[in-house]
Each structure stands twice: as structure tokens, then as C-alpha cells.
Design a protein around this motif. Structure first.
Motif, mmCIF file in Angstrom:
data_model
loop_
_atom_site.group_PDB
_atom_site.id
_atom_site.type_symbol
_atom_site.label_atom_id
_atom_site.label_comp_id
_atom_site.label_asym_id
_atom_site.label_seq_id
_atom_site.Cartn_x
_atom_site.Cartn_y
_atom_site.Cartn_z
ATOM 1 N N LEU A 35 0.821 -1.213 0.000
ATOM 2 C CA LEU A 35 0.000 0.000 0.000
ATOM 3 C C LEU A 35 0.857 1.265 0.000
ATOM 4 O O LEU A 35 1.828 1.366 0.739
ATOM 5 C CB LEU A 35 -0.903 -0.013 1.232
ATOM 6 C CG LEU A 35 -2.177 0.834 1.164
ATOM 7 C CD1 LEU A 35 -3.116 0.277 0.106
ATOM 8 C CD2 LEU A 35 -2.860 0.839 2.522
ATOM 9 N N GLU A 36 0.485 2.221 -0.831
ATOM 10 C CA GLU A 36 1.076 3.561 -0.814
ATOM 11 C C GLU A 36 -0.077 4.556 -0.820
ATOM 12 O O GLU A 36 -0.727 4.740 -1.848
ATOM 13 C CB GLU A 36 1.978 3.767 -2.034
ATOM 14 C CG GLU A 36 2.768 5.074 -2.025
ATOM 15 C CD GLU A 36 1.917 6.327 -2.076
ATOM 16 O OE1 GLU A 36 1.907 7.090 -1.069
ATOM 17 O OE2 GLU A 36 1.249 6.542 -3.100
ATOM 18 N N ASN A 37 -0.357 5.171 0.307
ATOM 19 C CA ASN A 37 -1.543 6.031 0.367
ATOM 20 C C ASN A 37 -1.235 7.454 0.822
ATOM 21 O O ASN A 37 -1.969 8.044 1.603
ATOM 22 C CB ASN A 37 -2.620 5.401 1.259
ATOM 23 C CG ASN A 37 -2.144 5.166 2.686
ATOM 24 O OD1 ASN A 37 -1.015 5.486 3.019
ATOM 25 N ND2 ASN A 37 -3.012 4.616 3.504
ATOM 26 N N GLN A 38 -0.154 8.013 0.250
ATOM 27 C CA GLN A 38 0.190 9.412 0.511
ATOM 28 C C GLN A 38 0.073 10.298 -0.732
ATOM 29 O O GLN A 38 -0.200 11.487 -0.614
ATOM 30 C CB GLN A 38 1.617 9.512 1.059
ATOM 31 C CG GLN A 38 1.831 8.808 2.385
ATOM 32 C CD GLN A 38 3.248 9.010 2.883
ATOM 33 O OE1 GLN A 38 3.661 10.118 3.217
ATOM 34 N NE2 GLN A 38 4.014 7.937 2.908
ATOM 35 N N ALA A 39 0.311 9.738 -1.901
ATOM 36 C CA ALA A 39 0.371 10.541 -3.125
ATOM 37 C C ALA A 39 -0.972 11.197 -3.444
ATOM 38 O O ALA A 39 -2.028 10.602 -3.242
ATOM 39 C CB ALA A 39 0.810 9.672 -4.300
ATOM 40 N N THR A 40 -0.911 12.414 -3.960
ATOM 41 C CA THR A 40 -2.130 13.129 -4.349
ATOM 42 C C THR A 40 -2.134 13.533 -5.822
ATOM 43 O O THR A 40 -3.111 14.098 -6.304
ATOM 44 C CB THR A 40 -2.325 14.396 -3.488
ATOM 45 O OG1 THR A 40 -1.196 15.272 -3.657
ATOM 46 C CG2 THR A 40 -2.457 14.028 -2.013
ATOM 47 N N THR A 41 -1.043 13.272 -6.540
ATOM 48 C CA THR A 41 -0.965 13.555 -7.976
ATOM 49 C C THR A 41 -0.251 12.394 -8.655
ATOM 50 O O THR A 41 0.389 11.560 -7.994
ATOM 51 C CB THR A 41 -0.178 14.851 -8.271
ATOM 52 O OG1 THR A 41 1.197 14.649 -7.886
ATOM 53 C CG2 THR A 41 -0.749 16.040 -7.503
ATOM 54 N N THR A 42 -0.318 12.359 -9.978
ATOM 55 C CA THR A 42 0.376 11.300 -10.714
ATOM 56 C C THR A 42 1.881 11.396 -10.512
ATOM 57 O O THR A 42 2.562 10.375 -10.370
ATOM 58 C CB THR A 42 0.035 11.374 -12.213
ATOM 59 O OG1 THR A 42 -1.382 11.336 -12.384
ATOM 60 C CG2 THR A 42 0.649 10.209 -12.971
ATOM 61 N N ARG A 43 2.413 12.597 -10.490
ATOM 62 C CA ARG A 43 3.849 12.751 -10.238
ATOM 63 C C ARG A 43 4.201 12.219 -8.855
ATOM 64 O O ARG A 43 5.197 11.512 -8.687
ATOM 65 C CB ARG A 43 4.252 14.222 -10.375
ATOM 66 C CG ARG A 43 5.710 14.473 -10.054
ATOM 67 C CD ARG A 43 6.179 15.815 -10.574
ATOM 68 N NE ARG A 43 5.244 16.880 -10.306
ATOM 69 C CZ ARG A 43 5.343 18.113 -10.822
ATOM 70 N NH1 ARG A 43 6.342 18.387 -11.644
ATOM 71 N NH2 ARG A 43 4.474 19.042 -10.536
ATOM 72 N N GLU A 44 3.388 12.531 -7.857
ATOM 73 C CA GLU A 44 3.643 12.018 -6.521
ATOM 74 C C GLU A 44 3.492 10.502 -6.450
ATOM 75 O O GLU A 44 4.164 9.844 -5.657
ATOM 76 C CB GLU A 44 2.707 12.679 -5.507
ATOM 77 C CG GLU A 44 3.048 14.127 -5.212
ATOM 78 C CD GLU A 44 2.173 14.718 -4.120
ATOM 79 O OE1 GLU A 44 1.352 13.977 -3.534
ATOM 80 O OE2 GLU A 44 2.306 15.929 -3.850
ATOM 81 N N ASN A 45 2.616 9.915 -7.280
ATOM 82 C CA ASN A 45 2.520 8.458 -7.353
ATOM 83 C C ASN A 45 3.898 7.852 -7.578
ATOM 84 O O ASN A 45 4.273 6.864 -6.939
ATOM 85 C CB ASN A 45 1.607 8.012 -8.493
ATOM 86 C CG ASN A 45 0.139 8.276 -8.269
ATOM 87 O OD1 ASN A 45 -0.608 8.479 -9.213
ATOM 88 N ND2 ASN A 45 -0.304 8.271 -7.018
ATOM 89 N N MET A 46 4.644 8.436 -8.509
ATOM 90 C CA MET A 46 5.966 7.906 -8.849
ATOM 91 C C MET A 46 6.975 8.143 -7.728
ATOM 92 O O MET A 46 7.779 7.263 -7.399
ATOM 93 C CB MET A 46 6.478 8.549 -10.148
ATOM 94 C CG MET A 46 5.498 8.505 -11.304
ATOM 95 S SD MET A 46 4.890 6.821 -11.629
ATOM 96 C CE MET A 46 3.491 7.188 -12.699
ATOM 97 N N ILE A 47 6.907 9.308 -7.122
ATOM 98 C CA ILE A 47 7.867 9.653 -6.072
ATOM 99 C C ILE A 47 7.650 8.787 -4.835
ATOM 100 O O ILE A 47 8.590 8.190 -4.293
ATOM 101 C CB ILE A 47 7.749 11.150 -5.729
ATOM 102 C CG1 ILE A 47 8.174 11.999 -6.935
ATOM 103 C CG2 ILE A 47 8.591 11.488 -4.501
ATOM 104 C CD1 ILE A 47 7.861 13.471 -6.803
ATOM 105 N N PHE A 48 6.413 8.681 -4.378
ATOM 106 C CA PHE A 48 6.135 7.890 -3.180
ATOM 107 C C PHE A 48 6.257 6.394 -3.454
ATOM 108 O O PHE A 48 6.624 5.623 -2.565
ATOM 109 C CB PHE A 48 4.750 8.223 -2.629
ATOM 110 C CG PHE A 48 4.698 9.528 -1.879
ATOM 111 C CD1 PHE A 48 5.345 9.671 -0.672
ATOM 112 C CD2 PHE A 48 4.014 10.622 -2.395
ATOM 113 C CE1 PHE A 48 5.300 10.871 0.032
ATOM 114 C CE2 PHE A 48 3.968 11.826 -1.714
ATOM 115 C CZ PHE A 48 4.620 11.958 -0.494
ATOM 116 N N ALA A 49 5.964 5.977 -4.685
ATOM 117 C CA ALA A 49 6.150 4.562 -5.032
ATOM 118 C C ALA A 49 7.622 4.186 -4.942
ATOM 119 O O ALA A 49 7.969 3.096 -4.462
ATOM 120 C CB ALA A 49 5.617 4.280 -6.431
#
Length: 207
Positions: A105-119
Motif C-alpha cells: 500500500l502507498e496512500n500518501q500521493a495526491t498527484t500522478t507525479r507524486e505516485n511515482m515519487i512515493f512509489a
């Protein structure tokens, strides 16, 4: 033609064929048939989360990935309660038969760019993966081209990146313009691609 050379304010006036090539082109919807370490499952609103989860489940059940990482911290009212995108997609995945131990689970990102960073952070923390490994980006077809561009810009340099679209019968290249909701999504994707190109975040799009 290059997207950077087009006027942002007149993108929605372009012919459907050109918008289709901008948003869906570049081979973004082609399945390479390979296998990888993980499916990076991108969040969205409740109308698209189940279809995206189905794409990731298909990859896992075909033995093509070992893990699925649903990502997204925006909370929505869903059939499972008021929870984040990632938590909602985790529930969908488990209902589809995916074992909980295969879901990261990764449930911090709020944008597509953040999806990549937090992933990237979660891959390091949870998998401790090193060297060359493949990540499948799983999202709606109209969201794929921008997502792959951002994955290539923000995921670790050695990661091999592939795309695998979720099941979305209304949002395919030949039908998007027939539905008002899907058309708005596609036009918005063209505008976001244009914006990210001009910001220098992703490479230019030729069509």
C-alpha cells in the motif's frame, strides 16, 4: 507536429483524430507481454478505480508480476467507506482474489507525479529492490501516456517501465468522444500533457 508547438487554449478545437494520437499514441497502450517485479496501480476517482484494479489483477493472476502497489492518498466516499484511493483499490484487489501479502500500500500521493515519487520510496522500504527490474504502470487508457512519461522521469533510472491499461470499454481510442465524461477526461489529459511539456517535466509529444 509537436504538442509543444500547439496553442493550449485551442487544444479542444483540434480534430478527434489528432487528440486521439496525442493522448493514446506513442505505443502507450501496447502490452509488451513481459514479466516484472510489480504493478504500480494508479489511483483515481471511484468511477475508475475498479477497472484499474482489474488490470493489475490480470497481470498478477497471469504470473507476470509478484506484487501490486495501489497508490493514492486522496480520500473518497466509496462502497468500502470514506477511504483513500489506495485502500479502496486494495479492497477491490482482494475481492478479485489477490492475496493481501502481495499488495503493497502507498496512500500518501495526491498527484500522478507524486505516485511515482512515493512509489519509489515504498519500493525501497518494502521490497529493497536493486539493479534492473520491471514495473508495470497500470491505469486507465487515456491516462497511460502521461503516466508512463512521468514514470520515466521520476522512477529510479534503472527501472524498466511498461504500461498495462485497465479495463475501460468507454474510454478507448475509438469511443472516447461518444461519452461526455470520457471526452472531458481525454481533453484534460491533452491539456496536462501540454502543461507538463512546457514545464520541462516530460519529453515532447509528436503526433
Amino acid at each position: 507536429m509537436k504538442l509543444s508547438q500547439q496553442n493550449y487554449d485551442t487544444l479542444r478545437q483540434m480534430p478527434n483524430e489528432q487528440i486521439t494520437e496525442i493522448v493514446y499514441g506513442g505505443g502507450s497502450l501496447q502490452d509488451d507481454g513481459q514479466s516484472g517485479l510489480m504493478a504500480l496501480l494508479l489511483g483515481g476517482n471511484p468511477l475508475v478505480m475498479k477497472e484499474r484494479a482489474q488490470g493489475a489483477a490480470n497481470l498478477y493472476q497471469a504470473g507476470r508480476v509478484k506484487y501490486i502497489m495501489p497508490t493514492g492518498g486522496v480520500k473518497w466516499d466509496t462502497e468500502f467507506g470514506h477511504i483513500s484511493e489506495a485502500e479502496c483499490m486494495k479492497q477491490h484487489l482482494m475481492n478479485m482474489g489477490i492475496p493481501e501479502e502481495a499488495i503493497l500500500l502507498e496512500n500518501q500521493a495526491t498527484t500522478t507525479r507524486e505516485n511515482m515519487i512515493f512509489a519509489t520510496l515504498q519500493i525501497e522500504r518494502q521490497l529493497k529492490a536493486h539493479g534492473d527490474y520491471r514495473v508495470y504502470v497500470v491505469t486507465s487508457p487515456c491516462h497511460m501516456r502521461r503516466s508512463l512519461a512521468l514514470a520515466k522521469a521520476y522512477l529510479p533510472r534503472k527501472v524498466l517501465i511498461s504500461g498495462y491499461p485497465g479495463v475501460c470499454p468507454q474510454g478507448m481510442p475509438d469511443t472516447w468522444h461518444q461519452d461526455e465524461f470520457q471526452a472531458e477526461r481525454v481533453y484534460r489529459e491533452a491539456e496536462l500533457l501540454h502543461r507538463f511539456i512546457h514545464a520541462g517535466d516530460i519529453d515532447d509529444v509528436e503526433f
